[in-house]
Design an enzyme around this catalytic site. Structure first.
Site, PDB file in Angstrom:
ATOM      1  N   ARG A 122     -15.583  16.379  38.671  1.00  0.00           N
ATOM      2  CA  ARG A 122     -14.410  16.607  37.809  1.00  0.00           C
ATOM      3  C   ARG A 122     -14.213  15.462  36.817  1.00  0.00           C
ATOM      4  O   ARG A 122     -13.431  15.585  35.875  1.00  0.00           O
ATOM      5  CB  ARG A 122     -13.155  16.775  38.666  1.00  0.00           C
ATOM      6  CG  ARG A 122     -12.788  15.580  39.512  1.00  0.00           C
ATOM      7  CD  ARG A 122     -11.554  15.864  40.361  1.00  0.00           C
ATOM      8  NE  ARG A 122     -11.220  14.743  41.234  1.00  0.00           N
ATOM      9  CZ  ARG A 122     -11.729  14.558  42.451  1.00  0.00           C
ATOM     10  NH1 ARG A 122     -12.625  15.418  42.914  1.00  0.00           N
ATOM     11  NH2 ARG A 122     -11.359  13.527  43.187  1.00  0.00           N
ATOM     12  N   TYR A 123     -14.908  14.337  37.048  1.00  0.00           N
ATOM     13  CA  TYR A 123     -14.773  13.193  36.153  1.00  0.00           C
ATOM     14  C   TYR A 123     -15.912  13.085  35.143  1.00  0.00           C
ATOM     15  O   TYR A 123     -15.710  12.578  34.043  1.00  0.00           O
ATOM     16  CB  TYR A 123     -14.699  11.894  36.960  1.00  0.00           C
ATOM     17  CG  TYR A 123     -13.526  11.821  37.901  1.00  0.00           C
ATOM     18  CD1 TYR A 123     -12.225  11.845  37.417  1.00  0.00           C
ATOM     19  CD2 TYR A 123     -13.711  11.726  39.279  1.00  0.00           C
ATOM     20  CE1 TYR A 123     -11.144  11.775  38.271  1.00  0.00           C
ATOM     21  CE2 TYR A 123     -12.640  11.660  40.152  1.00  0.00           C
ATOM     22  CZ  TYR A 123     -11.359  11.689  39.635  1.00  0.00           C
ATOM     23  OH  TYR A 123     -10.279  11.630  40.488  1.00  0.00           O
ATOM     24  N   THR A 124     -17.093  13.489  35.522  1.00  0.00           N
ATOM     25  CA  THR A 124     -18.255  13.285  34.656  1.00  0.00           C
ATOM     26  C   THR A 124     -18.433  14.446  33.678  1.00  0.00           C
ATOM     27  O   THR A 124     -17.951  15.556  33.910  1.00  0.00           O
ATOM     28  CB  THR A 124     -19.531  13.138  35.496  1.00  0.00           C
ATOM     29  OG1 THR A 124     -19.734  14.322  36.275  1.00  0.00           O
ATOM     30  CG2 THR A 124     -19.424  11.933  36.419  1.00  0.00           C
TER      31      THR A 124
END
Length: 742
Positions: A122-124
């Site tokens: 969900r961050y990258t």
């Protein structure tokens, strides 16, 4: 009612389980663990790349959240665990894991030190790299077969039309059922050079191809030190191993490591070195530092203890004992064009891939040729429409079913008539003869070129070689892993690693051993356990062994530096040595390996030996001195000069004999030769022996009396080995001590 309905199948349990396991094994082998020779990908990797292309995530597109990509992969093509799928995607994006990454990542995608330290999906963000285009560019040009996805709602390519042999360029690892694969990465320029050579010379051998492909090429700049002969054998058989060694430089007396072997963790490496330092097994190193940063991904500093330290010897030790040098298994196992897994040599891999690539190019050109022919056919109809545009418009305007009339009137095909009818009126008005004829000429030339290429196998091979060279120019780069043949690294003996510090080894009467720094120690003043006392001591160095001699003629050895400190009360010697029943340590010895020592028994036999012969790694020791029946060992004596020193032998009946030590043989072990002619029937035995240097004075003690014999006095007792000697003067019949005074 029947107990066995028709819709039930009955079979033995062992047959069912055997077949079920075989089915599972084949699934793991073909659909999970092994790459395909065509595109070098496993199914999950292929689906990730294809799903990203369907999302429009090309190398020039905006980055998109990895969770979006993984969602599409799981929902459309790969119904498995999201974490495993994302981990596969991360591997494709790590430049330190893949030689030519397929995914361009933004965010935390792990590090060399910890490849699995990547952030959650969900961050990258991610998109495809330019290199990935080599796998996808021709997917929509009729080059590959398509199959339904897991729920039959979509289609996915069974293989990707790789323009280069990705199976060797990026390599692969995997464990299946009963087999595994370990394919190392290679350099693009070297592999493509071998492909072009094989296209021109189909009879080329593996040795010919190895001139272009000397070795694998890893993402790291560490050295490949495996000999060329072993690398050639690896490519010839399809399996083997290779070794990689870290690269270091010497900067102002400090060792700076700038490249580590593939998949080597810098933190783990520093832990390994620090563990040796803490265990006092690496005294040559004073300090460690990790100076790695963004500009220098690998920069580990090792500070030697002294500028006089032999850095090559130190690094050789670290290569042999840490991950600064690693071995990698090579197993070129993959799924071939026949759909079966097998281990292939270099020529087989390149030959099969070139077969696949040639067939892919043939399918692409055939697909394009069909498109060109269809377009030329339509252009013929459009030209007829331009020349008869007024009549065609009239037919379309007045007739309910103009299509059959157009076909009959102008001799058009169904496709041509349909194309004319589907055109907008303004497009009909804009039709120009020059544009149509110009496009016809261009497509006619393209058709001719395509037919020429497809009609000759040699032309087709030239086309494949031309495209390979073009891709090499676009994506090729120089080798990263240098080839340097080096010898086997040897670990330094721990005894040689220890600094040469003076030590005094102390043994207590109850067998407790310890070592004190320095030679000015008074062992008798040390603290001992209750009921214990001092027994024996010897002065040596920390880089030497200490030898323990027992009353049965056996010798034992321990590294001096490994003994506990004298600040404590030591530790039981029985925990380190295995003494026989009734055996007791009577003395300690230390010195250089080539020092000479005299071993003798009370039975009157002895010999000279070297200190190295007394040492052993066996906890049970070694039999150094063979004792005759009813005899005891005499304390071993150091011999400084075997050629000039003399031996003094005194029997229990007060006979004294002096003879040159040179008359004694030098032996590794045994009983020795006769020192003095004693009389066992009178229960005579050897009581004292003493090594007497030249010009030394002999002092004999008997009770309160002392007898000093100068060199001139000793001439009366001079003789040869095994003689009787002469009796000492009256009053010295009970000798209690002998000493040589220099």
């Amino acid at each position: 009612m029947s107990t066995n309905p028709d819709y039930l199948e009955r079979q033995p349990l062992h047959a069912f389980t055997e077949q079920a396991y075989l089915d599972y094994s084949m699934y793991v082998i073909l659909d999970r663990a092994l790459p395909h020779i065509a595109d070098g990908l496993k199914p999950v990797q292929r689906r990730i790349i294809y799903a990203m292309s369907e999302l429009g995530l090309s190398a020039t597109a905006k980055f998109k959240k990895s969770a979006r990509t993984i969602g599409d992969v799981l929902g459309k093509y790969h119904p498995h665990g999201d974490s495993a799928c994302y981990e596969a995607m991360v591997l494709l994006a790590q430049p330190f894991s893949y030689r030519y990454p397929l995914v361009d990542g933004q965010g935390n995608w792990g590090s060399i030190d910890d490849p699995k330290s990547f952030a959650a999906m969900r961050y990258t963000e991610a998109r495809l790299t330019g290199y990935a285009n080599l796998l996808l560019e021709e997917a929509g040009q009729g080059t590959v077969d398509w199959s339904a996805n897991f729920d039959g709602t979509l289609e996915e390519p069974t293989l990707l039309p790789a323009r280069l042999p990705n199976v060797l360029l990026n390599g692969s690892t995997g464990i299946a059922v009963g087999m595994a694969t370990d394919i190392p990465p290679h350099n693009l320029q070297e592999i493509t050079a071998a492909c072009v050579h094989l296209l021109k010379h189909p009879d080329a051998t593996v040795a010919d191809l190895c001139k272009h492909v000397p070795a694998p090429d890893y993402p790291t700049e560490a050295e490949i030190i495996t000999p060329r002969t072993e690398l050639f054998k690896m490519y010839e058989t399809g399996h083997g191993s290779l070794r990689m060694r870290a690269v270091y430089t010497l900067e102002e007396g400090e060792l700076v490591i700038t490249a580590l072997p593939h998949q080597t963790s810098a933190s783990k490496l520093l832990t390994q070195i620090a563990a040796q330092m803490n265990a006092k097994k690496l005294p040559l190193v004073e300090d460690l530092r990790d100076e790695s940063d963004h500009e220098n991904p690998v920069r580990l500093v090792i500070v030697p203890r002294s500028r006089k330290t032999d850095t090559e010897t130190l690094m050789a030790h670290l290569f042999a004992t840490t991950d600064l040098e690693r071995s990698y298994r090579v197993n070129l196992n993959m799924i071939g064009l026949d759909g079966r897994p097998s281990v292939k040599n270099l020529k087989t891999i390149l030959s099969e891939w070139l077969e696949y690539r040639t067939n892919t190019v043939r399918r692409r050109l055939s697909y394009r040729l069909d498109k060109v022919k269809k377009r030329l056919h339509l252009l013929e109809g459009l030209l007829i429409a331009f020349l008869n545009i007024d009549e065609i418009i009239k037919i379309i305007r007045l007739k309910d079913r103009p299509k059959p009339l157009l076909i009959a009137r102008f001799n058009l095909s169904d496709t041509q008539a349909e194309a004319i009818l589907e055109m907008k009126l303004r497009q009909l008005a804009k039709l120009e003869e020059k544009k149509i004829t110009a496009e016809q000429d261009k497509l006619s030339k393209e058709r001719q070129a395509l037919e020429t290429t497809l009609g000759d196998e040699q032309n087709l091979k030239q086309q494949v070689a031309k495209e390979i060279k073009a891709d090499t120019k676009a994506y090729g780069n120089v080798r990263r892993s240098p080839l340097v043949e080096r010898g086997q690294a040897q670990a330094i003996d721990q005894q040689n690693l220890a600094p040469a510090e003076p030590l005094t080894v102390i043994l207590s009467a109850k067998g407790w051993i310890r070592a004190a720094k320095g030679h000015d120690i008074d062992p008798e003043k040390l603290n001992y356990r209750s009921g214990d006392r001092f027994l024996n001591a010897t002065s040596g160095r920390s880089d030497q062994n200490v030898v323990f001699f027992d009353n049965k003629g056996r010798s034992y050895a321990l590294p001096t530096h490994s003994l506990p400190s004298a600040r404590s009360q030591g530790e039981p010697l029985s925990g380190r040595l295995k003494l026989s029943d009734g055996a007791q340590i009577c003395c300690l010895l230390s010195g250089e390996n080539d020092d000479h020592w005299l071993l003798a028994s009370s039975a009157g036999y002895g010999f000279v030996t070297q200190f190295s012969h007394l040492q052993t790694k066996n906890k049970a020791g070694k039999a150094s001195l063979t004792l005759p029946a009813n005899s005891q060992t005499l304390p071993p004596l150091p011999v400084n000069n075997p050629q000039s020193d003399r031996l003094v032998v005194i029997s229990s009946l007060a006979y004294l004999l002096v003879f040159p030590i040179a008359e004694l043989p030098e032996m590794a072990k045994g009983k020795g030769v006769k020192l003095m002619n004693i009389q066992p029937k009178k229960e005579e035995f050897i009581q004292f022996i003493c090594v007497l240097p030249a010009q030394a004075v002999l002092k004999i003690q008997a009770g309160k009396r002392h007898l000093t014999l100068k060199p001139s006095d000793l001439e009366n007792f001079q003789g040869s080995r095994a003689q009787r000697g002469h009796k000492l003067p009256r009053g010295f019949q009970q000798v209690q001590g002998v000493e040589a005074l220099i």
